[in-house]
Design an enzyme around this catalytic site. Structure first.
Site, PDB file in Angstrom:
ATOM      1  N   LYS A   1       0.872  -1.184   0.000  1.00 38.68           N
ATOM      2  CA  LYS A   1       0.000   0.000   0.000  1.00 38.68           C
ATOM      3  C   LYS A   1       0.896   1.217   0.000  1.00 38.68           C
ATOM      4  O   LYS A   1       2.044   1.158   0.476  1.00 38.68           O
ATOM      5  CB  LYS A   1      -0.869   0.025   1.260  1.00 38.68           C
ATOM      6  CG  LYS A   1      -2.147   0.810   1.101  1.00 38.68           C
ATOM      7  CD  LYS A   1      -3.177  -0.008   0.359  1.00 38.68           C
ATOM      8  CE  LYS A   1      -4.530   0.644   0.344  1.00 38.68           C
ATOM      9  NZ  LYS A   1      -5.568  -0.309  -0.095  1.00 38.68           N
TER      10      LYS A   1
HETATM   11  P1  NAD Z   1     -12.987   7.133  -2.781  1.00 33.23           P
HETATM   12  O1  NAD Z   1     -11.962   8.179  -2.640  1.00 33.23           O
HETATM   13  O2  NAD Z   1     -13.553   6.833  -4.116  1.00 33.23           O
HETATM   14  O3  NAD Z   1     -14.209   7.427  -1.788  1.00 33.23           O
HETATM   15  C1  NAD Z   1     -14.009   7.656  -0.428  1.00 33.23           C
HETATM   16  C2  NAD Z   1     -15.318   8.171   0.157  1.00 33.23           C
HETATM   17  O4  NAD Z   1     -15.156   8.300   1.585  1.00 33.23           O
HETATM   18  C3  NAD Z   1     -15.729   9.530  -0.369  1.00 33.23           C
HETATM   19  O5  NAD Z   1     -17.134   9.555  -0.549  1.00 33.23           O
HETATM   20  C4  NAD Z   1     -15.322  10.466   0.768  1.00 33.23           C
HETATM   21  O6  NAD Z   1     -16.082  11.659   0.787  1.00 33.23           O
HETATM   22  C5  NAD Z   1     -15.624   9.602   1.972  1.00 33.23           C
HETATM   23  N1  NAD Z   1     -14.942  10.065   3.169  1.00 33.23           N
HETATM   24  C6  NAD Z   1     -13.641  10.452   3.283  1.00 33.23           C
HETATM   25  N2  NAD Z   1     -13.401  10.847   4.543  1.00 33.23           N
HETATM   26  C7  NAD Z   1     -14.559  10.692   5.223  1.00 33.23           C
HETATM   27  C8  NAD Z   1     -14.943  10.930   6.564  1.00 33.23           C
HETATM   28  N3  NAD Z   1     -14.066  11.410   7.435  1.00 33.23           N
HETATM   29  N4  NAD Z   1     -16.220  10.649   6.925  1.00 33.23           N
HETATM   30  C9  NAD Z   1     -17.104  10.162   6.037  1.00 33.23           C
HETATM   31  N5  NAD Z   1     -16.799   9.925   4.747  1.00 33.23           N
HETATM   32  C10 NAD Z   1     -15.535  10.183   4.352  1.00 33.23           C
HETATM   33  O7  NAD Z   1     -12.341   5.806  -2.132  1.00 33.23           O
HETATM   34  P2  NAD Z   1     -12.741   4.285  -2.386  1.00 33.23           P
HETATM   35  O8  NAD Z   1     -11.826   3.753  -3.411  1.00 33.23           O
HETATM   36  O9  NAD Z   1     -14.215   4.163  -2.562  1.00 33.23           O
HETATM   37  O10 NAD Z   1     -12.289   3.629  -1.006  1.00 33.23           O
HETATM   38  C11 NAD Z   1     -13.133   3.619   0.148  1.00 33.23           C
HETATM   39  C12 NAD Z   1     -12.670   2.536   1.101  1.00 33.23           C
HETATM   40  O11 NAD Z   1     -12.684   1.264   0.428  1.00 33.23           O
HETATM   41  C13 NAD Z   1     -11.239   2.686   1.631  1.00 33.23           C
HETATM   42  O12 NAD Z   1     -11.171   2.147   2.950  1.00 33.23           O
HETATM   43  C14 NAD Z   1     -10.426   1.794   0.696  1.00 33.23           C
HETATM   44  O13 NAD Z   1      -9.201   1.364   1.269  1.00 33.23           O
HETATM   45  C15 NAD Z   1     -11.409   0.650   0.518  1.00 33.23           C
HETATM   46  N6  NAD Z   1     -11.174  -0.175  -0.676  1.00 33.23           N
HETATM   47  C16 NAD Z   1     -11.206   0.382  -1.928  1.00 33.23           C
HETATM   48  C17 NAD Z   1     -11.029  -0.429  -3.042  1.00 33.23           C
HETATM   49  C18 NAD Z   1     -11.118   0.109  -4.447  1.00 33.23           C
HETATM   50  O14 NAD Z   1     -11.118  -0.705  -5.396  1.00 33.23           O
HETATM   51  N7  NAD Z   1     -11.232   1.391  -4.670  1.00 33.23           N
HETATM   52  C19 NAD Z   1     -10.789  -1.794  -2.877  1.00 33.23           C
HETATM   53  C20 NAD Z   1     -10.780  -2.341  -1.587  1.00 33.23           C
HETATM   54  C21 NAD Z   1     -10.978  -1.508  -0.501  1.00 33.23           C
END
Ligand code: NAD
Length: 442
Positions: free
Chosen positions: A128
């Site tokens: 990561k």
């Molecule tokens: P993203 O940047 O597309 O979305 C993140 C979201 O979280 C946004 O809507 C943002 O406004 C919100 N957010 C940020 N800080 C916040 C807070 N303090 N309170 C409430 N909401 C908040 O990111 P993503 O890719 O959707 O990732 C989200 C989660 O999923 C993370 O934990 C990431 O590690 C995990 N994840 C993502 C993927 C992927 O393929 N993108 C895969 C596995 C896990």
């Protein structure tokens, strides 16, 4: 409503999750994951030498690099790449751009990738990385230069056979296109097209795969459907709440709406909204694509963070950041199931309360593994110069997720443990076999 939840309530402005919130104990993400590893190691009687090796990352790379901003001034950025373990294959894991992301978070998130890949059976290790900054405060061309300079700083530490980044919080398809282009132009490989596999989650036109955009959300939905079937739980007509409406949260909500599940409460870094009739998930997704957040969306009533956690619903999908469900949030939740789209959203205190209240948790290691699974399909297509149909990708993903679910339920039954520990146990069992067969060099 209690005081510390009230303090966190906001309908505008930013809140850094990793900064301890008032009344909330300090969250040491990496330590939390190491404790789960230790508990699972105990369950499966993992030999002591592996208990020593596996919790620690193999490489911790920290770089500082300057970038000239639009106004002409130069800013110095701090970037990280933590490579946790590569016994199963090249290091693999997302790039996160967030102001509160630091070494401890990246170590935790990198190790989660090792356990996740092992559990779901993709031949990758765990990594990561990212940059400690808020991309929303920079222009598009500044973010492009920051990304290119970061990838250049990582140099030969990444590559399609060594370490393969992907999107995470604050990054997306465009970031991956810049990263790939920078790597291909600077790696001295003469523009070898197989090097497109240096990153996954790219736009389809530049070597991405169909189905990657929605893959993590799709995987969350497969786990929910599998759980619902095992519990004779009719999904049609049920209510959903989602925290984080980015890649993972929005796709999960849209896909669940196809199954008749309505999104009644949603939140992101700008605040929280409620709609008893259910949001139109497509319109909300489109709104967020255009505006960058749910703020100002007309068809929802603003609520506080504390009110959000008390909404009566059936399923909660945390899809934002780690450490969001603590003791208080877990006591407030009025749902039957928590499906962890985010990595590490439930802290140990929250987990204990959920258990006490009979709220089941589908853990991150399995629930959000759809992303890395389809990333693997993208990498295979890049190596073979193939383009799979979306039906092919969807079919393979469904099979992988249902096998992962079966494995988790089998081990939870065998060891009489939580689903979370069953996932760690499954991951460690596979790693143990590989270490035992390969031995320790020299
Ligand atoms: P993203 O940047 O597309 O979305 C993140 C979201 O979280 C946004 O809507 C943002 O406004 C919100 N957010 C940020 N800080 C916040 C807070 N303090 N309170 C409430 N909401 C908040 O990111 P993503 O890719 O959707 O990732 C989200 C989660 O999923 C993370 O934990 C990431 O590690 C995990 N994840 C993502 C993927 C992927 O393929 N993108 C895969 C596995 C896990």
């Amino acid at each position: 409503m209690n005081a510390s939840l009230e303090d966190q309530a906001s309908t505008s402005g930013h809140r850094d999750s990793a900064i301890p919130l008032p009344g909330m104990p300090e969250f040491r993400f990496f330590k939390v994951i190491q404790d789960y590893v230790e508990q699972a190691a105990e369950l499966i009687e993992l030999p002591p030498y592996l208990r020593r090796i596996l919790p620690e990352p193999k490489n911790e790379i920290i770089v500082h690099f300057p970038v000239r901003l639009d106004g002409g001034q130069v800013e110095l950025f701090k970037g990280y790449r933590i490579q946790h373990n590569n016994i199963l294959g090249p290091f693999k894991g997302g790039l996160r751009y967030h102001p509160s992301a630091g070494l401890d978070d990246f170590k935790a998130l990198a190790s989660l990738m090792t356990w996740k890949c092992s559990l779901i059976g993709v031949p990758f290790g765990g990594a990561k990385g990212g940059i400690k900054f808020d991309p929303r405060l920079y222009s598009n061309s500044e973010v492009e230069r920051i990304t290119r300079r970061f990838i250049h700083s990582l140099a030969n530490n990444i590559g399609p056979d060594t370490d393969i980044p992907a999107p995470d919080v604050g990054t997306g398809e465009q970031t991956m296109a810049w990263a790939m282009d920078t790597y291909i132009n600077t790696s001295g490989s003469g523009g070898n097209q197989a090097n497109r596999g240096v990153v996954t989650g790219k736009p389809v036109a530049v070597g991405g795969t169909l189905g990657r955009g929605k893959a993590t959300g799709q995987g969350v939905v497969h786990c929910i459907v599998d759980w619902a079937e095992r519990h004779a739980f009719e999904l049609e007509g049920k209510k959903l709440m989602v925290q984080g409406f980015g890649n993972v949260g929005s796709h999960t909500a849209v896909l669940l709406s196809h199954l008749g599940v309505s999104l009644v409460a949603v939140g992101d870094h700008t605040g929280y909204l409620y709609n008893a009739e259910g949001f139109n998930t497509y319109r909300l997704q489109e709104y967020v694509r255009k505006n960058g957040s749910i703020q100002g969306y007309p068809n929802g009533q603003p609520i506080t963070r504390a009110e959000f956690f008390g909404v009566t619903a059936d399923i909660f999908v945390p899809a934002a950041l780690e450490n969001q469900i603590g003791d208080e949030e877990a006591r407030a939740l009025q749902v039957r199931l928590v499906a962890e789209g985010a990595n590490g959203p439930t802290n140990p205190a929250g987990e204990a309360v959920l258990k006490e209240r009979g709220i089941e948790v589908l853990p991150d290691l399995l629930a959000n593994a759809g992303g890395v699974t389809v990333s693997y399909y993208e990498w295979v297509q890049n190596r073979r110069s193939e383009s799979w149909t979306s039906a092919d990708v969807d079919h393979r993903l469904a099979k992988a997720m249902h096998q992962g679910c079966q494995h988790m339920y089998d081990l939870a039954h065998r060891y009489g443990c939580s689903y979370r520990l069953a996932c760690y146990a499954a991951a460690l069992e596979r790693l143990r076999i590989v270490y035992e067969q390969r031995g320790i060099f020299p």
